[in-house]
Scaffold this motif. Structure first.
Motif, PDB file in Angstrom:
ATOM      1  N   GLU A 125       0.834  -1.209   0.000  1.00  0.00           N
ATOM      2  CA  GLU A 125       0.000   0.000   0.000  1.00  0.00           C
ATOM      3  C   GLU A 125       0.866   1.256   0.000  1.00  0.00           C
ATOM      4  OE1 GLU A 125      -4.047  -1.227   2.333  1.00  0.00           O
ATOM      5  OE2 GLU A 125      -2.185  -1.202   3.509  1.00  0.00           O
ATOM      6  N   LEU A 126       1.932   1.260   0.808  1.00  0.00           N
ATOM      7  CA  LEU A 126       2.837   2.408   0.830  1.00  0.00           C
ATOM      8  C   LEU A 126       3.532   2.575  -0.516  1.00  0.00           C
ATOM      9  CD1 LEU A 126       4.383   2.022   4.391  1.00  0.00           C
ATOM     10  CD2 LEU A 126       2.767   3.779   3.640  1.00  0.00           C
ATOM     11  N   SER A 127       3.939   1.460  -1.104  1.00  0.00           N
ATOM     12  CA  SER A 127       4.590   1.494  -2.418  1.00  0.00           C
ATOM     13  C   SER A 127       3.667   2.114  -3.462  1.00  0.00           C
ATOM     14  CB  SER A 127       4.984   0.077  -2.834  1.00  0.00           C
ATOM     15  OG  SER A 127       5.482   0.052  -4.146  1.00  0.00           O
ATOM     16  N   ASP A 128       2.407   1.695  -3.446  1.00  0.00           N
ATOM     17  CA  ASP A 128       1.427   2.242  -4.397  1.00  0.00           C
ATOM     18  C   ASP A 128       1.163   3.725  -4.122  1.00  0.00           C
ATOM     19  OD1 ASP A 128       1.215  -0.294  -5.514  1.00  0.00           O
ATOM     20  OD2 ASP A 128      -0.682  -0.767  -4.495  1.00  0.00           O
ATOM     21  N   HIS A 129       1.029   4.088  -2.844  1.00  0.00           N
ATOM     22  CA  HIS A 129       0.719   5.481  -2.471  1.00  0.00           C
ATOM     23  C   HIS A 129       1.849   6.430  -2.878  1.00  0.00           C
ATOM     24  CE1 HIS A 129      -0.925   8.798  -0.102  1.00  0.00           C
ATOM     25  NE2 HIS A 129       0.300   8.998   0.360  1.00  0.00           N
ATOM     26  N   TYR A 130       3.092   6.034  -2.611  1.00  0.00           N
ATOM     27  CA  TYR A 130       4.236   6.910  -2.873  1.00  0.00           C
ATOM     28  C   TYR A 130       4.882   6.675  -4.231  1.00  0.00           C
ATOM     29  CZ  TYR A 130       4.098   8.391   2.000  1.00  0.00           C
ATOM     30  OH  TYR A 130       3.722   8.929   3.207  1.00  0.00           O
ATOM     31  N   ASP A 131       4.416   5.662  -4.972  1.00  0.00           N
ATOM     32  CA  ASP A 131       4.988   5.305  -6.280  1.00  0.00           C
ATOM     33  C   ASP A 131       6.488   5.001  -6.148  1.00  0.00           C
ATOM     34  OD1 ASP A 131       4.963   4.740  -8.996  1.00  0.00           O
ATOM     35  OD2 ASP A 131       5.351   6.826  -9.576  1.00  0.00           O
ATOM     36  N   LEU A 132       6.813   4.165  -5.141  1.00  0.00           N
ATOM     37  CA  LEU A 132       8.194   3.764  -4.885  1.00  0.00           C
ATOM     38  C   LEU A 132       8.300   2.248  -4.887  1.00  0.00           C
ATOM     39  CD1 LEU A 132       9.030   6.200  -1.959  1.00  0.00           C
ATOM     40  CD2 LEU A 132       9.975   6.271  -4.262  1.00  0.00           C
ATOM     41  N   SER A 133       9.513   1.760  -5.067  1.00  0.00           N
ATOM     42  CA  SER A 133       9.737   0.312  -5.062  1.00  0.00           C
ATOM     43  C   SER A 133       9.544  -0.240  -3.654  1.00  0.00           C
ATOM     44  CB  SER A 133      11.140  -0.014  -5.560  1.00  0.00           C
ATOM     45  OG  SER A 133      12.105   0.397  -4.610  1.00  0.00           O
ATOM     46  N   LEU A 134       9.242  -1.518  -3.586  1.00  0.00           N
ATOM     47  CA  LEU A 134       9.079  -2.172  -2.290  1.00  0.00           C
ATOM     48  C   LEU A 134      10.375  -2.124  -1.490  1.00  0.00           C
ATOM     49  CD1 LEU A 134       6.937  -5.295  -3.249  1.00  0.00           C
ATOM     50  CD2 LEU A 134       6.192  -3.278  -1.995  1.00  0.00           C
TER      51      LEU A 134
END
Length: 75
Positions: free
Chosen positions: A34-43
């Motif tokens: 969810e954080l990855s999707d929210h911030y558009d960052l890699s896992l």
């Protein structure tokens, strides 16, 4: 489309969200996905940021349950 944040910016934003009460002490933070999707960052970037905040005592991991905001009296 906005530029994704750096890891330092991610950490600062997570700290801000904790400070304003979006993630109060004892609450579970969103999953790494969810954080990855929210911030558009890699896992991997999310994992490193969460690990940094865990090392600082801001977050605590509970195996099999998730990552939670530490009780403020522990910091």
């Amino acid at each position: 489309m906005p530029i994704p944040p750096t890891m330092d910016e991610l950490i600062k934003d997570l700290l801000r969200r904790i400070e304003v009460g979006e993630f109060p002490p004892g609450s579970q933070i969103p999953s790494t996905q969810e954080l990855s999707d929210h911030y558009d960052l890699s896992l991997s970037t999310i994992h490193r940021a969460v690990a940094t905040l865990r090392k600082q005592g801001v977050l605590v991991g509970r195996p099999g349950r998730g990552v939670f905001v530490a009780d403020s009296t522990r910091r």
